[in-house]
Design a protein around this motif. Structure first.
Motif, mmCIF file in Angstrom:
data_model
loop_
_atom_site.group_PDB
_atom_site.id
_atom_site.type_symbol
_atom_site.label_atom_id
_atom_site.label_comp_id
_atom_site.label_asym_id
_atom_site.label_seq_id
_atom_site.Cartn_x
_atom_site.Cartn_y
_atom_site.Cartn_z
ATOM 1 N N GLY A 7 0.907 -1.215 0.110
ATOM 2 C CA GLY A 7 -0.025 0.164 0.189
ATOM 3 C C GLY A 7 0.831 1.177 0.039
ATOM 4 O O GLY A 7 1.860 1.274 -0.238
ATOM 5 N N ASP A 8 0.433 2.350 0.226
ATOM 6 C CA ASP A 8 0.749 3.799 0.441
ATOM 7 C C ASP A 8 1.565 3.670 1.622
ATOM 8 O O ASP A 8 0.975 4.269 2.651
ATOM 9 N N ILE A 9 3.139 3.476 1.840
ATOM 10 C CA ILE A 9 3.731 3.619 2.923
ATOM 11 C C ILE A 9 4.850 4.915 2.662
ATOM 12 O O ILE A 9 5.637 4.950 3.626
ATOM 13 N N ASP A 10 4.610 5.650 1.729
ATOM 14 C CA ASP A 10 5.516 6.836 1.631
ATOM 15 C C ASP A 10 5.276 7.699 2.711
ATOM 16 O O ASP A 10 4.232 7.967 3.383
ATOM 17 N N GLY A 11 6.501 8.145 3.454
ATOM 18 C CA GLY A 11 6.540 9.049 4.422
ATOM 19 C C GLY A 11 6.597 8.396 5.801
ATOM 20 O O GLY A 11 6.675 9.056 6.770
ATOM 21 N N THR A 12 6.710 7.306 5.727
ATOM 22 C CA THR A 12 6.712 6.341 7.011
ATOM 23 C C THR A 12 8.065 6.207 7.386
ATOM 24 O O THR A 12 9.103 6.415 6.491
ATOM 25 N N THR A 13 8.451 5.627 8.595
ATOM 26 C CA THR A 13 9.871 5.268 8.916
ATOM 27 C C THR A 13 9.773 3.933 9.537
ATOM 28 O O THR A 13 8.982 3.591 10.300
ATOM 29 N N VAL A 14 11.020 3.173 9.269
ATOM 30 C CA VAL A 14 11.179 1.915 9.977
ATOM 31 C C VAL A 14 12.560 1.930 10.717
ATOM 32 O O VAL A 14 13.545 2.673 10.386
ATOM 33 N N HIS A 15 12.502 1.606 12.269
ATOM 34 C CA HIS A 15 13.714 1.715 13.165
ATOM 35 C C HIS A 15 14.547 0.588 13.045
ATOM 36 O O HIS A 15 13.815 -0.489 13.474
ATOM 37 N N VAL A 16 15.567 0.516 12.536
ATOM 38 C CA VAL A 16 16.443 -0.602 12.737
ATOM 39 C C VAL A 16 17.528 -0.562 13.710
ATOM 40 O O VAL A 16 18.008 0.591 13.881
ATOM 41 N N TYR A 17 17.718 -1.682 14.583
ATOM 42 C CA TYR A 17 18.689 -1.698 15.442
ATOM 43 C C TYR A 17 19.529 -2.528 15.183
ATOM 44 O O TYR A 17 19.127 -3.815 14.976
ATOM 45 N N THR A 18 20.889 -2.431 15.263
ATOM 46 C CA THR A 18 21.947 -3.617 15.185
ATOM 47 C C THR A 18 23.458 -3.298 15.856
ATOM 48 O O THR A 18 23.490 -2.330 16.356
ATOM 49 N N SER A 19 24.201 -4.115 15.860
ATOM 50 C CA SER A 19 25.535 -4.220 16.142
ATOM 51 C C SER A 19 26.432 -3.818 15.104
ATOM 52 O O SER A 19 27.558 -3.379 15.329
ATOM 53 N N ILE A 20 25.966 -3.536 13.829
ATOM 54 C CA ILE A 20 27.021 -3.240 12.797
ATOM 55 C C ILE A 20 27.134 -1.574 12.536
ATOM 56 O O ILE A 20 26.291 -0.791 12.543
ATOM 57 N N VAL A 21 28.061 -1.398 13.398
ATOM 58 C CA VAL A 21 28.657 0.088 13.442
ATOM 59 C C VAL A 21 29.447 0.409 12.282
ATOM 60 O O VAL A 21 29.817 -0.289 11.573
ATOM 61 N N ASP A 22 29.791 2.024 12.216
ATOM 62 C CA ASP A 22 30.583 2.295 11.139
ATOM 63 C C ASP A 22 31.741 1.857 11.149
ATOM 64 O O ASP A 22 32.497 1.604 12.243
ATOM 65 N N PRO A 23 32.750 1.615 10.001
ATOM 66 C CA PRO A 23 32.244 2.368 8.774
ATOM 67 C C PRO A 23 31.496 1.137 7.980
ATOM 68 O O PRO A 23 30.639 1.473 7.103
#
Length: 462
Positions: free
Chosen positions: A57-73
């Motif tokens: 559907g129309d999901i434009d403008g929404t946000t997904v929060h991702v949490y991880t151990s994969i840090v920069d770089p």
């Protein structure tokens, strides 16, 4: 590597992987429907089909929060790989990475503050959260279909708990490698061995040709996680001496940890790790393995003090900057051979994407992560190499290095029998506890039987 609430080993590996990758900008154009194009590291456009996300559907403008151990770089390249998804859907990805991920994730889950998506570094953690909290939601049908189409069945099994599929595989590590110097092999006229017996014969030949020189080098020191590289050795040998069915029975505790088949796997690893004529080249005696940092143990390949070193694909990032890691270069690796003729056992590690929310935009993001589009976007966004996954539609030409392409070919070999790191699948008290300490005891004087008996006695009651 099962880690219940914390994993020094995983944090070490995340730091290694991060050191292998630098951010690369991926520019994108196009609308929210049809087909978009993104520029990869080569500057060539690659089509991204947006049609699979229209069903959400129309999901434009929404946000997904991702949490991880994969840090920069490496975290930067991960975020770059999400850009085609955002271009297709208009969904922003809020990316949060922490070196304390595993401990903090459980705190957040228990406090009712879970992220939308978590990248879980082992199936054991997925099982713990599902069984103890019930907060992870089953993967949508689109994700299940992608994994069925793009991955070998074993990978789906590791994202499944009690018959329900939750988490799609992401990155993959190949652990069944022996590192060597192609230059040294060429100078001596040696060939890469094709069986375990050939490998042992080559080790003996090297020693004979070099006035009794010790061929192998090894190290298992890793701070609070000391011992884990030794568990990888035993796990690889269990696949080769017991086979995949016994391996599965072992980590599930359907056979005891002190079963004779487990003893046989330890003793096979001990043909190298417990033999002072085999190890520890340039570093000391057998007991020095316990105090040699895993990060440094293979450096002797560069100056000739070491001839062979067993370590996973991510060990490539440990060599000094500028080291020629190639089939004709200073260092490279070959598949850890087996005497088995009908299968090619491969020990692996990896990350899985699990969701704590079933909003349409979250399901759409899960679908993207499980697709060939994401696998190829991530490969292009990692120009320095050090990343691979087991997606059968990953184009090897998008991988940055010759060695990454070798890893991908091993993962997708039709004869490969893939098994996840057993210690990641065992209860944390064993996999990240007594198995680690047992390896140290084994290397510093304890017998195999003493060690396996101690580990069996520590197995939590069901």
């Amino acid at each position: 590597m099962t880690r219940s609430i914390l994993s020094p080993k995983r944090r070490a590996l995340a730091a290694v992987a991060g050191g292998a990758s630098l951010a690369l900008a991926l520019t994108a154009c196009g609308g929210s429907g049809g087909s978009d194009e993104t520029s990869g590291s080569s500057g060539e456009a690659s089509s991204i089909d947006c049609a699979p996300y229209e069903e959400f559907g129309d999901i434009d403008g929404t946000t997904v929060h991702v949490y991880t151990s994969i840090v920069d770089p490496e975290g930067a390249t991960m975020q770059t790989s999400f850009e085609p998804f955002t271009e297709c859907t208009g969904v922003e990805v809020d990316y949060e990475a922490s070196r304390e991920f595993e401990a903090q994730l459980l705190v957040r889950v228990k406090a009712g503050n879970a992220p939308d998506i978590a990248f879980l570094p082992q199936p054991g953690l997925l099982q713990t959260i599902v069984r103890d909290t019930g907060t992870i939601v089953p993967a949508p049908d689109a994700v299940s279909k992608n994994v069925d189409e793009f991955f070998e069945p074993t990978w789906k099994e590791y994202g499944t708990v009690d018959g329900v599929f939750y988490a799609a595989p992401m990155d993959a590590n190949v652990k069944s490698y022996v590192w060597y110097s192609p230059t040294a092999f060429a100078d001596a006229g040696y060939e890469v061995p094709e069986t375990w017996d050939d490998l042992m014969a080559l080790s003996a030949q090297y020693s004979e040709d070099n006035d009794g020189a010790i061929p192998w080098c090894a190290g298992v020191e890793s701070g609070d996680a000391t011992g884990w590289p030794g568990t990888d050795w035993v796990e690889d040998m269990m696949l080769r001496t017991g086979g995949p069915d016994v391996y599965d029975q072992w980590y599930k505790h359907e056979i005891p940890f002190n079963d004779p088949q487990v003893v046989a796997a330890f003793d096979a690893a001990g043909e190298v790790l417990k033999d002072p004529a085999m190890v520890n080249a340039g570093l000391g005696g057998v007991d020095s393995i316990a105090t040699t940092p895993w990060t440094d143990a293979g450096f002797g390949l560069l100056d000739g003090t070491c001839f062979l070193h067993r370590a996973a694909n991510f060990y490539q990032t440990q060599f000094p900057e500028g080291t020629d890691v190639s089939e004709d270069g200073e260092v490279y690796a070959f598949y850890l051979p087996t005497n088995q003729t009908d299968i090619k056992p491969v020990e692996v590690g990896g990350t899985f994407a699990a969701a704590f929310n079933d909003r349409p935009e979250v399901q759409a993001f899960q679908t993207y992560i499980s697709s060939a589009d994401w696998a190829n976007a991530k490969a292009k966004a990692t120009p320095n190499g050090g990343w691979v996954n087991a997606n059968l539609q990953l184009d090897p030409e998008n991988l940055a290095t010759e060695f990454d392409r070798l890893s991908a070919s091993i993962l997708t070999d039709e004869n490969a029998i893939v098994r996840f790191d057993a210690s990641d699948l065992m209860p944390g008290a064993v996999g990240a506890g007594t198995f680690w300490t047992g390896i140290v005891n084994w290397l510093t004087g304890s017998s195999t039987q003493e060690v396996v008996d101690q580990i069996e006695a520590s197995w939590p009651a069901s």
